[in-house]
Design a protein around this motif. Structure first.
Motif, PDB file in Angstrom:
ATOM      1  N   THR B 118     -31.238  50.067  50.271  1.00 54.02           N
ATOM      2  CA  THR B 118     -30.841  50.758  51.300  1.00 54.02           C
ATOM      3  C   THR B 118     -30.718  52.308  50.796  1.00 54.02           C
ATOM      4  OG1 THR B 118     -29.592  49.074  52.211  1.00 54.02           O
ATOM      5  CG2 THR B 118     -29.191  51.402  52.975  1.00 54.02           C
ATOM      6  N   THR B 122     -33.516  54.861  52.166  1.00 51.57           N
ATOM      7  CA  THR B 122     -33.138  55.902  52.919  1.00 51.57           C
ATOM      8  C   THR B 122     -33.486  57.184  52.127  1.00 51.57           C
ATOM      9  OG1 THR B 122     -31.319  54.431  53.756  1.00 51.57           O
ATOM     10  CG2 THR B 122     -31.367  56.743  54.414  1.00 51.57           C
ATOM     11  N   ILE B 180     -36.620  49.612  55.219  1.00 53.39           N
ATOM     12  CA  ILE B 180     -35.471  50.641  55.320  1.00 53.39           C
ATOM     13  C   ILE B 180     -36.311  51.783  55.401  1.00 53.39           C
ATOM     14  CG2 ILE B 180     -33.493  51.757  54.321  1.00 53.39           C
ATOM     15  CD1 ILE B 180     -32.452  49.493  55.334  1.00 53.39           C
ATOM     16  N   TYR B 181     -37.066  52.030  54.366  1.00 55.53           N
ATOM     17  CA  TYR B 181     -37.943  53.227  54.348  1.00 55.53           C
ATOM     18  C   TYR B 181     -38.828  53.305  55.666  1.00 55.53           C
ATOM     19  CZ  TYR B 181     -41.616  56.548  53.512  1.00 55.53           C
ATOM     20  OH  TYR B 181     -42.528  57.559  53.493  1.00 55.53           O
ATOM     21  N   ASN B 183     -38.496  52.136  58.842  1.00 59.77           N
ATOM     22  CA  ASN B 183     -37.801  52.375  59.863  1.00 59.77           C
ATOM     23  C   ASN B 183     -37.028  53.565  59.962  1.00 59.77           C
ATOM     24  OD1 ASN B 183     -37.846  49.777  61.973  1.00 59.77           O
ATOM     25  ND2 ASN B 183     -37.880  49.072  59.933  1.00 59.77           N
ATOM     26  N   VAL B 184     -36.315  54.350  58.823  1.00 67.64           N
ATOM     27  CA  VAL B 184     -35.759  55.345  58.846  1.00 67.64           C
ATOM     28  C   VAL B 184     -36.815  56.507  59.017  1.00 67.64           C
ATOM     29  CG1 VAL B 184     -34.028  56.925  57.646  1.00 67.64           C
ATOM     30  CG2 VAL B 184     -33.689  54.676  57.390  1.00 67.64           C
ATOM     31  N   TYR B 185     -37.779  56.360  58.391  1.00 62.49           N
ATOM     32  CA  TYR B 185     -38.828  57.185  58.523  1.00 62.49           C
ATOM     33  C   TYR B 185     -39.384  57.329  60.089  1.00 62.49           C
ATOM     34  CZ  TYR B 185     -43.433  59.517  57.869  1.00 62.49           C
ATOM     35  OH  TYR B 185     -44.659  60.406  57.873  1.00 62.49           O
ATOM     36  N   LEU B 219     -30.708  57.049  63.839  1.00 58.26           N
ATOM     37  CA  LEU B 219     -29.918  56.084  63.586  1.00 58.26           C
ATOM     38  C   LEU B 219     -30.125  54.705  64.273  1.00 58.26           C
ATOM     39  CD1 LEU B 219     -27.273  55.615  61.974  1.00 58.26           C
ATOM     40  CD2 LEU B 219     -26.124  56.051  64.020  1.00 58.26           C
ATOM     41  N   ALA B 222     -32.804  53.269  62.031  1.00 59.98           N
ATOM     42  CA  ALA B 222     -32.265  52.803  60.676  1.00 59.98           C
ATOM     43  C   ALA B 222     -31.749  51.549  60.674  1.00 59.98           C
ATOM     44  CB  ALA B 222     -31.315  53.988  60.382  1.00 59.98           C
ATOM     45  N   GLY B 225     -33.801  48.737  60.937  1.00 66.21           N
ATOM     46  CA  GLY B 225     -34.536  48.549  59.407  1.00 66.21           C
ATOM     47  C   GLY B 225     -33.482  47.684  58.628  1.00 66.21           C
TER      48      GLY B 225
END
Lengths: 245, 300
Positions: B118, B122, B180-181, B183-185, B219, B222, B225
């Motif tokens: 994470t 992130t 994670i990458y 979905n946050v991106y 968020l 994220a 993700g």
């Protein structure tokens, strides 16, 4: 502001000269000239796509690909057509967002009371009605104590009854605060109801200017009101004779 | 046109022939006695089995069939142990402490892999989401690495990190990093530009915009993700633990396989499922807490 020797000292809230803004070589604003006096309420009318919103964005400092001179007060605030509240911040945090220092909740409370939204201070923006959200947006602009308030069709998305209330509210707030206002709208009635001066924009410049000298509060039943409205509509290319029959 | 509403029984109105042709209402049949039907309220249709009873019936019938097949000898314990036997073994494993110990080891592996993944995912997403130069430098390599099946890297990881905890944590980390990458991106890039503009007009600095507009806006993405990442973390754990493990649930399963203990294997599978459910519950609670501003999370 007047003490700042490096800036031109003028008796203007807005001073625009020779302003040009082109998108892909097509000038949306073309050598435009505009002065707004401190405390003056100016409405900007025009057909959609005439560049009136672009002008407002330039004055707000959101669009800086410009040529020419545009002088605006440092303290200015915008209310957009959509309220644009941050949905993850409660109403009062939205109002205080971007203020310098650590302002207290009471500051937000005061200005929310002013727009009649004191009871929703701790609400999430998504739970507000359209009119409430627009008032929150107005409060967020007013809390900055602007010398220039820029309103980009703030009543466009409201229903007819809410719009009347919101227009009245803006008129009251302006009279109380005494800040200069530039209201971009496509509603001629709204412009004549609120403004000291109505500008019609066409071809990237101010094509027509109409001073509104009616006493306030103004009534739409006033025959002079109807005459001003008809004159402006004609300027915008709407034949009012056909409407009357 | 109000003439069209006149009752048809009234005498022919004395009007010019011009308007006669445009009176469709006069030709309509009269309002005779209509055949009315009662609208029956939906809830009055007799007794209904509660929904939860209907929904639990299926699994219970399945379990009963399984038990019957095992008891009659159709399903031998070499193939699949009976539900009763599984419950018994499960209880034994818990009481002699081997299952809790294994669960603790496995949980620790997932937690450390999840945390590392994470943080890395992130971090990379922030770099490439917030800065254009970061996007140019980071996004392409990450997208390329993403297509490599992470499970295939186990042999390489064993060569690099040996057979201790490191390769297991590494494989989970790797599996977690990409969802994670991504979905946050996507969350950062999907933030409403109108809100960013509004933030700008309020005089927010670059950091202020990031903190108050971009990150909260990213968020929901994220958290999505994170949920994907959890699913992958358990999957990666199963793979990692079945290679060279000396502790953990996967180790229990490998041992059970060598002794043809299908009962222990099923107990371990149930534990995996239970832990997965638990992790999902944690993320759901997190969502309810962090996304309470969304209308679907009004905190009821």
């Amino acid at each position: 502001m007047a003490t700042d020797v490096h800036r031109p000292v003028t008796a203007h809230a807005v001073r625009v000269e020779g302003l040009t803004r082109a998108f892909d070589g097509r000038a949306v604003i073309d050598d435009l000239r505009l002065d707004i006096a401190p405390g003056e309420f100016v409405a900007l009318l025009g057909r959609s796509g005439c560049g009136k919103s672009t002008l407002l964005r330039i004055l707000a400092g959101l669009d800086r690909d410009i040529q020419g001179t545009a002088l605006v007060p440092r303290r200015r605030a915008v209310a957009f057509q959509a309220p644009r509240l941050m949905p993850w911040k409660k109403v009062w945090r939205n109002v205080l967002l971007g203020l310098p220092g650590r302002p207290e909740r009471a500051v937000a409370e005061r200005v929310l009371d002013e727009v009649g939204l004191g009871h929703r201070i701790g609400a999430w923006p998504k739970t507000l009605s359209g009119g409430e959200a627009q008032r929150a947006s107005l409060a967020r602009a007013l809390v900055r104590e602007p010398d220039l308030l820029l309103l980009d069709e703030p009543f466009g998305a409201l229903d007819a009854l809410t719009r009347i209330k919101a227009q009245r509210l803006v008129g009251e707030v302006w009279q109380r605060r005494g800040c200069a206002v530039l209201l971009v709208t496509h509603d001629v009635e709204e412009a004549v109801l609120l403004a000291d001066r109505v500008l019609v924009m066409d071809g990237g410049r101010i094509a027509h200017e109409q001073r509104i000298d009616l006493d306030r509060p103004r009534g739409i039943t006033d025959p002079r009101f109807a005459a001003l409205r008809a004159g402006l509509l004609e300027r915008l290319g709407v034949d009012t004779a056909a409407e009357a029959s | 046109m109000s003439i069209s509403h006149a009752p048809p029984s009234s005498p022919e109105p004395d009007i010019s022939a011009m308007s006669k042709s445009e009176r469709p209402g006069a030709e309509r049949p009269g309002p005779g006695p209509l055949d009315l039907q009662p609208v029956v309220p939906a809830f009055s249709r007799g007794f209904r089995v509660p929904r939860w009873v209907r929904r639990t019936t299926g699994p219970i019938v399945l379990l009963a069939m399984w038990q019957v097949l095992s008891a009659t000898g159709v399903l031998t314990s070499d193939v699949l142990a009976s539900p009763g036997r599984i419950a018994q073994v499960g209880w034994d494993l818990v009481s002699d402490g081997s299952l809790p110990t294994a669960m603790g080891t496995s949980l620790r592996r997932v937690a450390s892999g999840l945390l590392l993944g994470t943080v890395i995912g992130t971090g990379l997403a922030l770099v490439s989401g917030l800065f254009r130069i970061g996007e140019d430098l980071v996004d392409a390599p990450v997208q390329m690495l993403r297509t490599v099946p992470f499970v295939g890297l186990i042999p390489l990881f064993i060569i690099w990190f040996g057979i201790g905890e490191a390769p297991k944590t590494a494989i989970i980390t790797l599996g977690v990093t990409f969802p994670i990458y991504l979905n946050v991106y996507a969350g950062i890039r999907g933030v409403d530009s109108q809100l960013v503009e509004a933030g700008e007009s309020l005089g927010l600095s670059r950091w202020g915009l990031t903190r108050h507009v971009v990150l909260p806006g990213a968020l929901p993405g994220a958290l999505t993700g994170l949920r994907y990442a959890l699913g992958i973390a358990w999957l990666a754990l199963v793979f990692a633990e079945q290679v060279n493990a000396d502790a953990g649930i996967g180790f229990l399963m490998v041992q059970a396989r060598d002794f043809l203990r299908t009962d222990v294997i099923v107990v371990c599978l149930i534990v995996y499922a239970f832990l997965g459910l638990l992790a999902d519950f944690v993320v759901r609670s997190l969502e309810r807490l962090l996304l309470q501003w969304r209308p679907t999370f009004t905190g009821r």
